[in-house]
Design a protein around this motif. Structure first.
Motif, PDB file in Angstrom:
ATOM      1  N   ALA A  59      40.565  40.610  38.484  1.00 30.15           N
ATOM      2  CA  ALA A  59      40.692  40.652  37.022  1.00 30.15           C
ATOM      3  C   ALA A  59      39.442  41.270  36.391  1.00 30.15           C
ATOM      4  O   ALA A  59      39.539  42.112  35.484  1.00 30.15           O
ATOM      5  CB  ALA A  59      40.935  39.253  36.464  1.00 30.15           C
ATOM      6  N   GLU A  60      38.271  40.886  36.867  1.00 32.84           N
ATOM      7  CA  GLU A  60      37.016  41.447  36.349  1.00 32.84           C
ATOM      8  C   GLU A  60      36.920  42.944  36.615  1.00 32.84           C
ATOM      9  O   GLU A  60      36.548  43.720  35.731  1.00 32.84           O
ATOM     10  CB  GLU A  60      35.820  40.771  37.004  1.00 32.84           C
ATOM     11  N   LEU A  61      37.233  43.353  37.836  1.00 33.79           N
ATOM     12  CA  LEU A  61      37.138  44.765  38.213  1.00 33.79           C
ATOM     13  C   LEU A  61      38.061  45.625  37.358  1.00 33.79           C
ATOM     14  O   LEU A  61      37.641  46.640  36.790  1.00 33.79           O
ATOM     15  CB  LEU A  61      37.490  44.941  39.694  1.00 33.79           C
ATOM     16  N   LEU A  62      39.319  45.213  37.238  1.00 32.29           N
ATOM     17  CA  LEU A  62      40.274  46.013  36.479  1.00 32.29           C
ATOM     18  C   LEU A  62      39.957  46.016  34.987  1.00 32.29           C
ATOM     19  O   LEU A  62      40.123  47.041  34.315  1.00 32.29           O
ATOM     20  CB  LEU A  62      41.696  45.521  36.735  1.00 32.29           C
ATOM     21  N   THR A  63      39.471  44.891  34.475  1.00 41.93           N
ATOM     22  CA  THR A  63      39.037  44.839  33.076  1.00 41.93           C
ATOM     23  C   THR A  63      37.893  45.820  32.849  1.00 41.93           C
ATOM     24  O   THR A  63      37.880  46.578  31.870  1.00 41.93           O
ATOM     25  CB  THR A  63      38.603  43.414  32.694  1.00 41.93           C
ATOM     26  N   ALA A  64      36.921  45.819  33.754  1.00 45.63           N
ATOM     27  CA  ALA A  64      35.781  46.739  33.639  1.00 45.63           C
ATOM     28  C   ALA A  64      36.252  48.192  33.626  1.00 45.63           C
ATOM     29  O   ALA A  64      35.740  49.011  32.851  1.00 45.63           O
ATOM     30  CB  ALA A  64      34.801  46.500  34.782  1.00 45.63           C
ATOM     31  N   GLU A  65      37.221  48.518  34.465  1.00 44.67           N
ATOM     32  CA  GLU A  65      37.743  49.887  34.500  1.00 44.67           C
ATOM     33  C   GLU A  65      38.376  50.276  33.168  1.00 44.67           C
ATOM     34  O   GLU A  65      38.123  51.359  32.646  1.00 44.67           O
ATOM     35  CB  GLU A  65      38.768  50.046  35.633  1.00 44.67           C
ATOM     36  N   LEU A  66      39.205  49.388  32.620  1.00 46.79           N
ATOM     37  CA  LEU A  66      39.878  49.718  31.359  1.00 46.79           C
ATOM     38  C   LEU A  66      38.908  49.798  30.189  1.00 46.79           C
ATOM     39  O   LEU A  66      39.026  50.680  29.337  1.00 46.79           O
ATOM     40  CB  LEU A  66      40.994  48.716  31.069  1.00 46.79           C
ATOM     41  N   GLY A  90      50.297  33.800  36.067  1.00 46.09           N
ATOM     42  CA  GLY A  90      49.291  34.840  36.260  1.00 46.09           C
ATOM     43  C   GLY A  90      48.572  35.139  34.966  1.00 46.09           C
ATOM     44  O   GLY A  90      48.499  34.305  34.071  1.00 46.09           O
ATOM     45  N   CYS A  91      48.045  36.347  34.865  1.00 44.99           N
ATOM     46  CA  CYS A  91      47.360  36.732  33.628  1.00 44.99           C
ATOM     47  C   CYS A  91      47.755  38.149  33.236  1.00 44.99           C
ATOM     48  O   CYS A  91      48.194  38.939  34.071  1.00 44.99           O
ATOM     49  CB  CYS A  91      45.842  36.614  33.770  1.00 44.99           C
ATOM     50  N   ARG A  92      47.614  38.431  31.956  1.00 39.58           N
ATOM     51  CA  ARG A  92      47.830  39.765  31.405  1.00 39.58           C
ATOM     52  C   ARG A  92      46.587  40.085  30.596  1.00 39.58           C
ATOM     53  O   ARG A  92      46.164  39.284  29.745  1.00 39.58           O
ATOM     54  CB  ARG A  92      49.065  39.800  30.515  1.00 39.58           C
ATOM     55  N   LEU A 130      45.976  47.511  42.461  1.00 43.17           N
ATOM     56  CA  LEU A 130      45.615  46.091  42.563  1.00 43.17           C
ATOM     57  C   LEU A 130      46.362  45.172  41.604  1.00 43.17           C
ATOM     58  O   LEU A 130      46.351  43.959  41.789  1.00 43.17           O
ATOM     59  CB  LEU A 130      44.104  45.922  42.357  1.00 43.17           C
ATOM     60  N   SER A 131      46.999  45.736  40.586  1.00 45.28           N
ATOM     61  CA  SER A 131      47.717  44.882  39.631  1.00 45.28           C
ATOM     62  C   SER A 131      49.174  44.720  40.069  1.00 45.28           C
ATOM     63  O   SER A 131      49.690  45.526  40.841  1.00 45.28           O
ATOM     64  CB  SER A 131      47.657  45.476  38.223  1.00 45.28           C
ATOM     65  N   SER A 132      49.812  43.672  39.567  1.00 50.92           N
ATOM     66  CA  SER A 132      51.236  43.506  39.855  1.00 50.92           C
ATOM     67  C   SER A 132      52.068  44.436  38.976  1.00 50.92           C
ATOM     68  O   SER A 132      53.161  44.827  39.349  1.00 50.92           O
ATOM     69  CB  SER A 132      51.668  42.051  39.682  1.00 50.92           C
ATOM     70  N   PHE A 147      47.280  45.384  32.169  1.00 53.51           N
ATOM     71  CA  PHE A 147      47.687  45.107  33.545  1.00 53.51           C
ATOM     72  C   PHE A 147      48.004  43.632  33.656  1.00 53.51           C
ATOM     73  O   PHE A 147      47.562  42.817  32.845  1.00 53.51           O
ATOM     74  CB  PHE A 147      46.610  45.519  34.557  1.00 53.51           C
ATOM     75  N   ARG A 148      48.785  43.307  34.666  1.00 54.67           N
ATOM     76  CA  ARG A 148      49.109  41.913  34.991  1.00 54.67           C
ATOM     77  C   ARG A 148      48.670  41.631  36.405  1.00 54.67           C
ATOM     78  O   ARG A 148      48.762  42.487  37.283  1.00 54.67           O
ATOM     79  CB  ARG A 148      50.611  41.670  34.900  1.00 54.67           C
TER      80      ARG A 148
END
Length: 161
Positions: A59-66, A90-92, A130-132, A147-148
């Motif tokens: 979640a941290e990695l993908l948030t950082a990318e966005l 999960g989370c969105r 990496l996201s669903s 992302f979710r």
């Protein structure tokens, strides 16, 4: 430190709506590279405080990318918004920016391999891999890229003998 304390310390706007097994936050971040580590910390704190079952590192990695993409690929100084929704399943996570132009290669790969010598070009590939699920939508102020992540099943330990 609580997520509210983290936001207050960084002078950020926070709207919190927690419930029993879920929570939702909308946070305005500065339109600068400083937003990336703050966004990572907020996601990490939100997942930890609620003992959420989504993978915090992913979640941290993908948030950082966005967030990094929003800062790099949009002009002006309008704030970037981070929306974190935690659910039992999960989370969105959404990142809002002022540019309505869709992010390239988010939902459809370009077919070209990223150049291994270039510093850029892998962020959206990571989000897709990496996201669903992931995507974007146009908003009144620009767009939201999201992302979710599905909940990670609890680890099974050895059976007692």
């Amino acid at each position: 430190m609580s997520i509210a304390g983290t936001c207050a310390m960084n002078g950020l706007s926070l709207h919190e709506r927690p419930s029993d097994a879920a929570g939702s936050w909308r946070i305005a971040l500065p339109h600068s590279a400083a937003a990336v580590p703050v966004a990572r910390a907020l996601v990490r704190t939100a997942l930890a405080e609620l003992k959420h079952v989504a993978d915090s590192d992913t979640a941290e990695l993908l948030t950082a990318e966005l967030v990094a993409n929003a800062v790099e690929h949009t002009s002006g100084d309008a704030p970037i918004e981070l929306v974190v929704e935690l659910r039992p399943t999960g989370c969105r996570i959404e990142v809002h920016d002022p540019d309505p132009t869709p992010p390239g290669d988010l939902t459809r790969p370009s077919g070209a391999e990223p150049d291994p010598w270039q510093e850029h070009g892998r962020g959206l590939l990571l989000v897709r891999a990496l996201s669903s699920s992931c995507g974007h939508r146009v908003t009144e102020q620009g767009k939201a890229v999201w992302f979710r992540l599905a909940a990670v099943p609890p680890q099974r330990g050895p059976r007692p003998t």
